[in-house]
Design an enzyme around this catalytic site. Structure first.
Site, PDB file in Angstrom:
ATOM      1  N   LYS A   1     -83.754 -11.047  36.950  1.00 25.87           N
ATOM      2  CA  LYS A   1     -82.895 -10.858  35.558  1.00 25.87           C
ATOM      3  C   LYS A   1     -82.966 -10.838  34.109  1.00 25.87           C
ATOM      4  O   LYS A   1     -83.667 -12.123  34.728  1.00 25.87           O
ATOM      5  CB  LYS A   1     -81.001 -11.607  36.406  1.00 25.87           C
ATOM      6  CG  LYS A   1     -80.889 -10.441  37.402  1.00 25.87           C
ATOM      7  CD  LYS A   1     -79.719 -11.740  38.019  1.00 25.87           C
ATOM      8  CE  LYS A   1     -79.258 -11.084  39.368  1.00 25.87           C
ATOM      9  NZ  LYS A   1     -78.061 -11.377  40.282  1.00 25.87           N
TER      10      LYS A   1
ATOM     11  N   ARG B   1     -66.383 -13.591  48.772  1.00 23.33           N
ATOM     12  CA  ARG B   1     -67.939 -13.447  49.527  1.00 23.33           C
ATOM     13  C   ARG B   1     -68.248 -15.063  48.794  1.00 23.33           C
ATOM     14  O   ARG B   1     -68.727 -16.248  49.853  1.00 23.33           O
ATOM     15  CB  ARG B   1     -68.445 -12.942  48.933  1.00 23.33           C
ATOM     16  CG  ARG B   1     -69.352 -12.552  49.413  1.00 23.33           C
ATOM     17  CD  ARG B   1     -71.047 -11.548  48.428  1.00 23.33           C
ATOM     18  NE  ARG B   1     -71.784 -11.314  48.687  1.00 23.33           N
ATOM     19  CZ  ARG B   1     -73.496 -11.622  48.046  1.00 23.33           C
ATOM     20  NH1 ARG B   1     -73.043 -11.444  46.596  1.00 23.33           N
ATOM     21  NH2 ARG B   1     -74.344 -11.169  48.827  1.00 23.33           N
ATOM     22  N   ASP B   2     -67.780 -15.184  47.980  1.00 29.99           N
ATOM     23  CA  ASP B   2     -69.310 -17.047  47.055  1.00 29.99           C
ATOM     24  C   ASP B   2     -68.372 -17.911  47.810  1.00 29.99           C
ATOM     25  O   ASP B   2     -68.999 -18.914  48.202  1.00 29.99           O
ATOM     26  CB  ASP B   2     -69.051 -16.837  45.699  1.00 29.99           C
ATOM     27  CG  ASP B   2     -69.555 -15.631  45.094  1.00 29.99           C
ATOM     28  OD1 ASP B   2     -70.599 -15.311  45.623  1.00 29.99           O
ATOM     29  OD2 ASP B   2     -69.104 -15.366  43.728  1.00 29.99           O
TER      30      ASP B   2
ATOM     31  N   TYR C   1     -76.902  -7.999  32.269  1.00 34.06           N
ATOM     32  CA  TYR C   1     -77.832  -8.280  32.956  1.00 34.06           C
ATOM     33  C   TYR C   1     -78.592  -7.081  33.077  1.00 34.06           C
ATOM     34  O   TYR C   1     -77.984  -5.927  33.480  1.00 34.06           O
ATOM     35  CB  TYR C   1     -77.494  -8.044  34.325  1.00 34.06           C
ATOM     36  CG  TYR C   1     -76.527  -9.346  34.807  1.00 34.06           C
ATOM     37  CD1 TYR C   1     -76.397 -10.626  35.632  1.00 34.06           C
ATOM     38  CD2 TYR C   1     -74.947  -9.087  34.523  1.00 34.06           C
ATOM     39  CE1 TYR C   1     -74.954 -11.061  35.821  1.00 34.06           C
ATOM     40  CE2 TYR C   1     -73.566  -9.083  34.979  1.00 34.06           C
ATOM     41  CZ  TYR C   1     -74.022 -10.831  35.955  1.00 34.06           C
ATOM     42  OH  TYR C   1     -72.725 -11.552  36.201  1.00 34.06           O
TER      43      TYR C   1
ATOM     44  N   ARG D   1     -71.244  -9.351   5.542  1.00 34.42           N
ATOM     45  CA  ARG D   1     -70.664  -7.884   6.175  1.00 34.42           C
ATOM     46  C   ARG D   1     -70.822  -8.649   8.308  1.00 34.42           C
ATOM     47  O   ARG D   1     -70.076  -8.031   8.941  1.00 34.42           O
ATOM     48  CB  ARG D   1     -71.645  -7.283   7.070  1.00 34.42           C
ATOM     49  CG  ARG D   1     -72.379  -6.894   5.388  1.00 34.42           C
ATOM     50  CD  ARG D   1     -73.573  -5.231   5.170  1.00 34.42           C
ATOM     51  NE  ARG D   1     -74.984  -5.823   5.938  1.00 34.42           N
ATOM     52  CZ  ARG D   1     -75.782  -5.234   5.908  1.00 34.42           C
ATOM     53  NH1 ARG D   1     -75.302  -4.578   6.339  1.00 34.42           N
ATOM     54  NH2 ARG D   1     -76.774  -6.080   6.855  1.00 34.42           N
TER      55      ARG D   1
ATOM     56  N   HIS E   1     -77.025 -15.898  43.228  1.00 29.11           N
ATOM     57  CA  HIS E   1     -76.876 -14.863  44.185  1.00 29.11           C
ATOM     58  C   HIS E   1     -78.640 -14.495  43.833  1.00 29.11           C
ATOM     59  O   HIS E   1     -78.926 -15.459  43.028  1.00 29.11           O
ATOM     60  CB  HIS E   1     -76.057 -13.526  43.405  1.00 29.11           C
ATOM     61  CG  HIS E   1     -74.709 -14.299  43.332  1.00 29.11           C
ATOM     62  ND1 HIS E   1     -73.892 -12.957  42.575  1.00 29.11           N
ATOM     63  CD2 HIS E   1     -73.894 -14.550  44.569  1.00 29.11           C
ATOM     64  CE1 HIS E   1     -72.258 -13.549  42.900  1.00 29.11           C
ATOM     65  NE2 HIS E   1     -73.026 -13.718  44.054  1.00 29.11           N
TER      66      HIS E   1
END
Length: 209
Positions: A72, A168-169, A132, A23, A62
């Site tokens: 996380k 931003r990064d 996350y 399956r 981050h």
């Protein structure tokens, strides 16, 4: 499920068994008892995030200010990413080091990052999905970023990918700039937070034990 601590203290890899049949397949990608047996406390989940990334997208590096922080548990249910853990904790014996773990929809590994550790990943396939489990809700005032191209970190990315970063990064400060500004997490403070987890959220034992 097998839990293995990485060379950076506070970072773990979780590898679940996969049960295929005619399956399809079945697996458990998060097991609270296995997690608690390995780390000594149960994971608090305050928010669950999910990103979808084009091939070449780099997200990170981050982390969130400690105290509070944001641990996380990261999983890739579709596609493939190279997940990067960076030790940004001032005073840590592994400060500045990083580890890379491939997360994909074949082996179904997951990575846990304790508060104070930096997180980044690069998508290796189109429409790669990353999910996350976060120990704290997103709080913009506490969110930090260090540049993924900082030579001091010496992070390497696949040569065959064209990097895609957010504004931003791409404009993130260097590790040296963050250190001078006093914005990096303190290892001792992180350790006290981890110990508080073990004290206030005792781990349930696995049934087989």
């Amino acid at each position: 499920m097998k839990a293995t601590e990485l060379s950076i203290p506070g970072a773990w890899e979780f590898a679940p068994p996969v049960f295929p049949d005619e399956r399809g397949s079945f697996l458990v990608w998060y097991d609270a008892a296995v997690f608690a047996d390995a780390l000594g406390f149960e994971l608090t989940v305050a928010q669950v995030n999910q990103s979808v990334s084009r091939r070449g997208v780099i997200r990170g590096v981050h982390w969130a200010d400690v105290p509070v922080g944001q641990a996380k548990y990261v999983y890739c249910p579709r596609g493939a990413v190279l997940d990067v853990v960076v030790d940004l904790r001032i005073g840590s014996p592994t400060f500045g080091r990083h580890e890379v773990v491939r997360l994909d929809s074949v082996d179904h590994r997951a990575v846990y990052l304790s508060e104070g550790l930096g997180h980044a990943f690069v998508a290796l396939e189109e429409e790669s999905v990353v999910t996350y489990y976060c120990s704290a809700r997103y709080a913009p005032a506490r969110e930090r970023v260090v540049h993924v191209r900082d030579p001091e970190l010496a992070l390497t990315w696949p040569d065959d990918l064209t990097p895609i970063l957010s504004e931003r990064d791409a404009a993130a400060p260097t590790l040296a700039e963050l250190r001078r500004a006093g914005l990096l997490p303190d290892y001792g403070e992180c350790q006290r937070l981890y110990q508080a987890h073990r004290t206030t959220r005792p781990a349930p034992r696995l049934a087989s034990r």
